[in-house]
Scaffold this active site. Structure first.
Site, PDB file in Angstrom:
ATOM      1  N   ARG A 142     -12.932  86.054  57.272  1.00 41.29           N
ATOM      2  CA  ARG A 142     -11.481  86.020  57.054  1.00 41.29           C
ATOM      3  C   ARG A 142     -11.212  85.663  55.603  1.00 41.29           C
ATOM      4  NH1 ARG A 142      -8.725  85.225  62.615  1.00 41.29           N
ATOM      5  NH2 ARG A 142     -10.282  86.376  63.782  1.00 41.29           N
ATOM      6  N   GLU A 189      -8.846  84.462  54.186  1.00 35.48           N
ATOM      7  CA  GLU A 189      -7.648  83.622  54.126  1.00 35.48           C
ATOM      8  C   GLU A 189      -7.745  82.721  52.906  1.00 35.48           C
ATOM      9  OE1 GLU A 189      -8.432  81.883  57.869  1.00 35.48           O
ATOM     10  OE2 GLU A 189      -7.337  83.405  59.000  1.00 35.48           O
ATOM     11  N   ARG A 227      -9.938  72.900  58.894  1.00 36.45           N
ATOM     12  CA  ARG A 227     -10.311  73.640  60.114  1.00 36.45           C
ATOM     13  C   ARG A 227     -10.435  75.145  59.907  1.00 36.45           C
ATOM     14  NH1 ARG A 227      -5.271  75.284  62.399  1.00 36.45           N
ATOM     15  NH2 ARG A 227      -3.681  74.443  61.034  1.00 36.45           N
ATOM     16  N   HIS A 228     -10.435  75.584  58.654  1.00 37.65           N
ATOM     17  CA  HIS A 228     -10.637  77.015  58.372  1.00 37.65           C
ATOM     18  C   HIS A 228     -11.875  77.240  57.518  1.00 37.65           C
ATOM     19  CE1 HIS A 228      -6.318  77.277  59.443  1.00 37.65           C
ATOM     20  NE2 HIS A 228      -6.701  78.434  59.950  1.00 37.65           N
ATOM     21  N   SER A 278      -7.912  82.340  71.054  1.00 39.87           N
ATOM     22  CA  SER A 278      -6.800  83.240  71.364  1.00 39.87           C
ATOM     23  C   SER A 278      -7.336  84.349  72.239  1.00 39.87           C
ATOM     24  CB  SER A 278      -6.197  83.841  70.100  1.00 39.87           C
ATOM     25  OG  SER A 278      -5.404  82.883  69.441  1.00 39.87           O
ATOM     26  N   GLU A 299      -6.018  74.673  67.718  1.00 38.66           N
ATOM     27  CA  GLU A 299      -6.308  75.888  68.505  1.00 38.66           C
ATOM     28  C   GLU A 299      -7.809  76.167  68.514  1.00 38.66           C
ATOM     29  OE1 GLU A 299      -4.218  79.563  67.233  1.00 38.66           O
ATOM     30  OE2 GLU A 299      -6.114  80.584  67.681  1.00 38.66           O
ATOM     31  N   ARG A 326     -15.095  75.283  65.550  1.00 33.50           N
ATOM     32  CA  ARG A 326     -13.998  74.429  66.047  1.00 33.50           C
ATOM     33  C   ARG A 326     -14.383  73.755  67.354  1.00 33.50           C
ATOM     34  NH1 ARG A 326      -8.231  77.163  64.738  1.00 33.50           N
ATOM     35  NH2 ARG A 326      -8.624  77.541  62.522  1.00 33.50           N
TER      36      ARG A 326
HETATM   37  P1  ATP Z   1      -5.385  79.741  63.153  1.00 32.31           P
HETATM   38  O1  ATP Z   1      -3.978  80.086  63.529  1.00 32.31           O
HETATM   39  O2  ATP Z   1      -5.819  78.391  63.606  1.00 32.31           O
HETATM   40  O3  ATP Z   1      -5.691  80.006  61.714  1.00 32.31           O
HETATM   41  P2  ATP Z   1      -5.964  82.303  64.231  1.00 32.31           P
HETATM   42  O4  ATP Z   1      -4.933  82.366  65.312  1.00 32.31           O
HETATM   43  O5  ATP Z   1      -5.733  82.992  62.949  1.00 32.31           O
HETATM   44  O6  ATP Z   1      -6.319  80.770  63.967  1.00 32.31           O
HETATM   45  P3  ATP Z   1      -7.610  84.007  65.822  1.00 32.31           P
HETATM   46  O7  ATP Z   1      -7.536  85.269  65.079  1.00 32.31           O
HETATM   47  O8  ATP Z   1      -6.744  83.813  67.024  1.00 32.31           O
HETATM   48  O9  ATP Z   1      -7.369  82.796  64.807  1.00 32.31           O
HETATM   49  O10 ATP Z   1      -9.153  83.737  66.166  1.00 32.31           O
HETATM   50  C1  ATP Z   1      -9.620  83.190  67.398  1.00 32.31           C
HETATM   51  C2  ATP Z   1     -10.302  81.852  67.164  1.00 32.31           C
HETATM   52  O11 ATP Z   1     -11.317  81.970  66.170  1.00 32.31           O
HETATM   53  C3  ATP Z   1      -9.398  80.768  66.660  1.00 32.31           C
HETATM   54  O12 ATP Z   1      -8.701  80.149  67.717  1.00 32.31           O
HETATM   55  C4  ATP Z   1     -10.368  79.823  65.994  1.00 32.31           C
HETATM   56  O13 ATP Z   1     -11.030  78.997  66.937  1.00 32.31           O
HETATM   57  C5  ATP Z   1     -11.392  80.770  65.410  1.00 32.31           C
HETATM   58  N1  ATP Z   1     -11.056  81.057  64.003  1.00 32.31           N
HETATM   59  C6  ATP Z   1     -10.235  82.007  63.537  1.00 32.31           C
HETATM   60  N2  ATP Z   1     -10.144  81.972  62.212  1.00 32.31           N
HETATM   61  C7  ATP Z   1     -10.933  80.969  61.805  1.00 32.31           C
HETATM   62  C8  ATP Z   1     -11.270  80.432  60.536  1.00 32.31           C
HETATM   63  N3  ATP Z   1     -10.768  80.949  59.405  1.00 32.31           N
HETATM   64  N4  ATP Z   1     -12.136  79.396  60.485  1.00 32.31           N
HETATM   65  C9  ATP Z   1     -12.667  78.886  61.619  1.00 32.31           C
HETATM   66  N5  ATP Z   1     -12.375  79.332  62.847  1.00 32.31           N
HETATM   67  C10 ATP Z   1     -11.537  80.371  62.949  1.00 32.31           C
HETATM   68 MG    MG Z   2      -5.074  82.649  67.309  1.00 32.24          MG
END
Ligand code: ATP
Ligand code: MG
Length: 434
Positions: free
Chosen positions: A211, A213, A219-220, A360, A357, A408
């Site tokens: 990602r 991001e 937590r990311h 999803s 979270e 996580r």
């Molecule tokens: P958040 O809103 O917390 O950034 P997200 O909704 O973007 O998460 P999803 O695309 O729903 O993330 O991904 C499913 C799961 O994968 C998340 O609930 C999380 O546990 C994990 N995850 C997603 N992105 C990340 C990240 N950048 N770092 C660590 N774990 C991640």
């Molecule tokens: Mg999510």
């Protein structure tokens, strides 16, 4: 190494060869102790200077901390030794001497910054409590794999180099693939769905997601480990049952198999396996409960995504793992199915730990026309996803699934402050090496 005995298995009365790192040397004058450490623990090696060969004493006591050595000698009971036994050495061999200047202290007596620790992960993982995190992570992943097999899932591995992304263009890392633009995959979403439509039916994958991001939070990560499930003929309720089973299986295995590691981390008393069913709150109930806590400056209204402080307030209120279900369709991805009775409501769900979270998921849109419309509404070109959409023309069953962040899970299970503690070599805004 043949004929090597782990320190934890050295029994009084035996003559053994142990191999490992010099944890500490304590010279008390006439007598000195060397503590040797290996993956199973530590053992004391005793040097009674006037009774021993001078060269042997010199080698044993002259060696720098963290050097790799082997020691051969008789094991005896010694109640005053840290593990109740000690070795009287017949020979000591220095296999790999360590530089006396260490970038961090594996005995843990001197604290190091997280960045120093991550730069020197090999040394960092010589600390018992850091080793414990990764032993627990491995146990949790093994239990998750076993649980998936018990519930009829096949493990798959899908490509990490892809032509298109699913979650919108901004979060993709572009790469060059033989002169053509490609990306690191953000999620196995499309591939696992394609396999739910195959005769595998129920599949799981444990693999990296990427990602791009920009945010930098505790937590990311920019590369994370995703635990993914997708099942044919599943609806969102069943998908929630599966993830609940997976999370509980991980906790149970850690409670059963990792008591020493939990002890090392100071969690032996507080570690709890979640026993009760995880409550399933609708999104509407969730925002009402967040508003009722009074923790937010502005009240949430229908359609708002839950802010981090809102998640935190709700987590404290609920106090256990819980699901948030029935999200507004507009804030869930287009591939999630809406409820039949109400198109404003999606079958999307999140599994929350009180702190954040974890998951999803949802039931997927499996009807070809609706799926293609979804791509268009999202501003994505359906033609670019033809490899995916066309399979929906050839008999795609209803299916549901989810993605669980592996780091996580470990982070929340062990109460770690920073997600970087749960990954060996984190990738984040500052970190591309090691
Ligand atoms: P958040 O809103 O917390 O950034 P997200 O909704 O973007 O998460 P999803 O695309 O729903 O993330 O991904 C499913 C799961 O994968 C998340 O609930 C999380 O546990 C994990 N995850 C997603 N992105 C990340 C990240 N950048 N770092 C660590 N774990 C991640
Ligand atoms: Mg999510």
């Amino acid at each position: 190494m043949q004929d090597r005995t782990y320190t934890a298995e050295a029994e009084p009365g035996e003559t053994v060869t142990v191999a490992g790192w010099v944890h500490e040397v304590r010279d008390l004058g006439g007598i000195a102790f060397l503590i040797l450490r290996d993956t199973t623990g530590q053992i004391q090696v005793k040097f009674q200077k006037d009774e021993m060969d001078e060269d042997l004493v010199e080698t044993g006591l002259g060696v720098s901390r963290e050097s790799v050595i082997t020691v051969t000698g008789a094991v005896e009971e010694e109640p005053r030794a840290p593990t109740g036994v000690e070795i009287t050495p017949e020979s000591v061999e220095v296999v790999a001497a360590a530089d006396p200047e260490l970038p961090l202290d594996p005995s843990g007596k001197v604290d190091a910054e997280i960045s120093t620790r991550l730069d020197n992960r090999t040394l960092d993982l010589r600390k018992e409590e850091v080793q414990a995190i990764f032993e627990i992570r491995a146990e949790a992943l093994a239990a998750i794999r076993a649980h998936f097999r018990e519930v009829g899932c096949t493990e798959i591995n899908t490509p990490k180099i892809v032509a298109t992304g699913t979650e919108g263009g901004t979060e993709l890392f572009p790469i060059t693939y033989f002169g053509q633009e490609a990306f690191m995959n953000q999620s196995p979403q499309l591939f696992k769905q394609l396999m739910a439509g195959s005769s595998l039916e129920r599949v799981f994958e444990i693999g990296p997601i990427f990602r791009a991001e920009e945010h930098n939070t505790p937590r990311h990560l920019n590369e994370a480990t995703s635990i993914d499930f997708e099942g044919a003929f599943c609806d969102h309720q069943e998908a929630m049952d599966v993830v609940e089973g997976v999370v509980k299986a991980a906790y149970e295995a850690v409670a059963e198999e990792c008591s020493e590691e939990l002890e090392t981390l100071g969690l032996a008393d507080e570690f709890e396996v979640p026993e009760e069913a995880f409550p399933r709150l609708s999104y509407e109930e969730a925002i009402e409960r967040i508003n009722a806590t009074g923790e937010l400056e502005e009240q949430l209204v229908w359609g708002d995504d839950l802010p981090t402080e809102g998640e935190k307030a709700l987590g404290e209120d609920v106090g256990t793992h819980y699901f948030i279900t029935d999200w507004p369709s507009e804030i869930k991805p287009f591939y999630i199915m809406d409820h039949e009775e109400d198109e404003q409501l999606s079958t999307g769900f999140d599994l929350m730990h009180p702190r954040m979270e974890l998951v999803s998921g949802g039931q997927r849109e499996h009807r070809y026309e609706e799926l293609v419309d979804g791509f268009e509404q999202q501003g994505l070109d359906p033609d670019a996803f033809e490899y995916y959409t066309k399979m929906f023309k050839y008999g795609m069953p209803p299916h549901a699934g989810w993605g669980l962040g592996g780091e996580r899970l470990v982070m929340t299970m062990l109460g770690l402050e920073n997600i970087r503690e749960a990954v060996l070599f984190p990738r984040d805004r500052q970190r591309l090496s090691p």
